[in-house]
Motif scaffolding. Sequence first.
Motif, short mmCIF file in Angstrom:
data_model
loop_
_atom_site.label_atom_id
_atom_site.label_comp_id
_atom_site.label_asym_id
_atom_site.label_seq_id
_atom_site.Cartn_x
_atom_site.Cartn_y
_atom_site.Cartn_z
N ARG A 58 45.03 31.34 89.61
CA ARG A 58 43.85 30.55 89.25
C ARG A 58 42.86 31.45 88.51
NH1 ARG A 58 43.50 25.21 89.46
NH2 ARG A 58 44.35 25.21 91.59
N LYS A 107 40.16 23.96 79.05
CA LYS A 107 41.62 24.03 79.13
C LYS A 107 42.11 24.58 80.48
CE LYS A 107 44.18 23.29 76.35
NZ LYS A 107 45.04 22.10 76.07
N LEU A 108 41.35 25.51 81.07
CA LEU A 108 41.83 26.20 82.26
C LEU A 108 41.26 25.68 83.59
CD1 LEU A 108 41.69 29.91 81.01
CD2 LEU A 108 43.62 28.33 80.99
N THR A 111 44.04 23.92 86.02
CA THR A 111 45.40 24.45 85.99
C THR A 111 45.42 25.91 86.42
OG1 THR A 111 47.41 24.63 84.63
CG2 THR A 111 45.31 25.23 83.60
N LYS A 112 46.62 26.43 86.63
CA LYS A 112 46.81 27.85 86.87
C LYS A 112 47.55 28.44 85.67
CE LYS A 112 47.12 27.51 91.92
NZ LYS A 112 47.97 27.78 93.11
N VAL A 113 47.56 29.75 85.61
CA VAL A 113 48.21 30.41 84.48
C VAL A 113 49.17 31.49 84.97
CG1 VAL A 113 46.29 30.00 82.91
CG2 VAL A 113 46.34 32.10 84.26
N THR A 134 49.96 28.04 80.73
CA THR A 134 49.55 27.14 81.80
C THR A 134 50.78 26.59 82.52
OG1 THR A 134 49.59 25.11 80.48
CG2 THR A 134 47.58 26.46 80.39
N GLU A 135 50.51 25.85 83.59
CA GLU A 135 51.61 25.21 84.33
C GLU A 135 52.32 24.17 83.47
OE1 GLU A 135 50.14 25.06 88.89
OE2 GLU A 135 48.71 24.22 87.43
N ILE A 140 48.21 29.62 75.68
CA ILE A 140 46.78 29.58 75.42
C ILE A 140 46.40 30.41 74.20
CG2 ILE A 140 44.51 30.20 76.34
CD1 ILE A 140 45.77 27.69 77.55
#
Length: 277
Positions: A58, A107-108, A111-113, A134-135, A140
């Motif tokens: 996260r 954008k974030l 979501t998680k990256v 991202t998931e 990105i």
Amino acid sequence: MRILWILLLSLSGWAHAEIYQWQDADGRKHFSDRPVADAKVIDEKILDIKPAGHEFFRVKTVYDGDTVVLEDGRRIRLLGINTPEIRHRDKPADAGGYEAKRWLVDKLQDTKVRLEAGAEKTDDYGRMLAHLFTENKEHINLQLVAAGLASVSIFPPNLLYESELVQAQEKAERAKLGIWGRPEYATMPAAGLTEAGHPGWTRLVGKVVDIRNTGKSVYLKFSDMFDARIQSQWLDLFPDVNDYLGKNVEVRGWLNKNKGHWTMLIRHPSSIKRLSE
């Protein structure tokens, strides 16, 4: 072809294969496990082959358009790109800086990256260097460039996704998206550069009137006030630099001043291009 080749190299049995590189008539570089005419064996490290991470994290804070902080405290600098600066300390924001940051926040936020590291793990500020996904498998770094919110800024040996980033930038530039449509980032004549210089990321155009090789670097001279410098260790990434002589060229980057003279370090071919005559 580059992505296919990197995938092949990651499979068992390819780890110790020799890698051959050659350049076609248009200056494009190609790689293969089989020798062809005029090909040379290269160091695998130049391909920047790195396994992709699979763990997702996260994002706690978006510092600006190309720097985030994860919940575990790690600061991540997005590889291969540069976004305009936001206001910090006593320096005003660059045009488009807050636009890039807002895009990244949106954008974030839900979501998680996962991280995909380059050849160099950290930069001089202790930040981890990485590509973010991202998931939903969104790249990105690439999307920022495609939207015209970031310029390509590749520092060898971190060459991962260079082709995709350059292609996305060319498309955004043609469409005049984001920074490419802003007057603040229009090209400036190198001949008009004065001792005052120009702050931040800059685009200069002019004719290369001389080329000087010092062994460690090659200097492309535009005027008595300005030249562009390419480090000799990365010359293999560029077309023949002698072809720039007498040609109109655009260079992109940051100006550095030494004894009243301005120099721009050109780290990758994406930061220099010949212009139509």
